[in-house]
Design a protein around this motif. Sequence first.
Motif, mmCIF file in Angstrom:
data_model
loop_
_atom_site.group_PDB
_atom_site.id
_atom_site.type_symbol
_atom_site.label_atom_id
_atom_site.label_comp_id
_atom_site.label_asym_id
_atom_site.label_seq_id
_atom_site.Cartn_x
_atom_site.Cartn_y
_atom_site.Cartn_z
ATOM 1 N N SER A 93 -12.625 -6.997 -1.501
ATOM 2 C CA SER A 93 -11.381 -7.490 -0.932
ATOM 3 C C SER A 93 -10.338 -6.381 -0.868
ATOM 4 N N ALA A 94 -9.335 -6.571 -0.019
ATOM 5 C CA ALA A 94 -8.275 -5.569 0.106
ATOM 6 C C ALA A 94 -7.537 -5.380 -1.215
ATOM 7 N N GLN A 95 -7.354 -6.471 -1.963
ATOM 8 C CA GLN A 95 -6.671 -6.361 -3.261
ATOM 9 C C GLN A 95 -7.456 -5.462 -4.213
ATOM 10 N N PHE A 146 0.848 -1.190 0.000
ATOM 11 C CA PHE A 146 0.000 0.000 0.000
ATOM 12 C C PHE A 146 0.888 1.245 0.000
ATOM 13 N N TYR A 165 -15.881 -9.442 1.581
ATOM 14 C CA TYR A 165 -15.173 -9.499 2.858
ATOM 15 C C TYR A 165 -15.708 -8.380 3.750
ATOM 16 N N LYS A 169 -9.747 -3.145 -3.400
ATOM 17 C CA LYS A 169 -9.730 -1.759 -2.900
ATOM 18 C C LYS A 169 -8.392 -1.103 -3.211
ATOM 19 N N ALA A 170 -7.296 -1.863 -3.059
ATOM 20 C CA ALA A 170 -5.975 -1.306 -3.345
ATOM 21 C C ALA A 170 -5.841 -0.915 -4.808
#
Length: 211
Positions: free
Chosen positions: A93-95, A53, A88, A97-98
């Motif tokens: 997912s964090a991926q 990030f 999630y 959103k990133a």
Amino acid sequence: MNSSHHPKHLIVLVGSPRRDGNSAALAQAVMTGAAEAGTTASLHFLDDYISGFLADERHAAPPSDRYGELFLTHFLPADAAVFCTPLYWYGMSAQTKAFFDRSFSYYASTYPDAEQVHQRMSGKRIGLAVASEETYPGGAMGIVHQIQEFSRYTHSEFVGVVQGAGNNRGEISRDPRNPLLAAHELGRDIFTRHYSDYRVDTPRSPQVWQR
């Protein structure tokens, strides 16, 4: 805006690390539909490109991963994108959103080619496919809202949402709502699906569907 004089290209982005999971199954169905329509398409797992990030999106150097390749070489030239993510904590997912967060490095005014990035981010057709354990229809509303606002912010057209339920890998194929078929149809119709999003001053026909 994207030119209408070149072959259309679709990019499918998977925000799950599971190559044989339910999000991947939705993505493969999108790809199959695109192939049926003769659309050039490519599939990418986000964790192949994103490994970190940004500490400070305006000043810090970006992580030394492949995000720049994904965004500049694959996403920007595409005419359409379908985001496939697991649910999630009632969000993407964090991926996934990133992917959106990291793009700021390239369209911020501090980036030398920011104006060109603005133009190439705009005018895409956007789709979303969500895999969740729950069948609760409102579970994915947070993701839908974010993709909707991203689409409107970039003057893109958010043309379709697919939601399927499954917990074990591949279990989404047993969902009686047949989300894999819906994902197939989304990939097949991504460039031809009727889209309308009216404002008060939008010129429009008195009928939605032409006879």
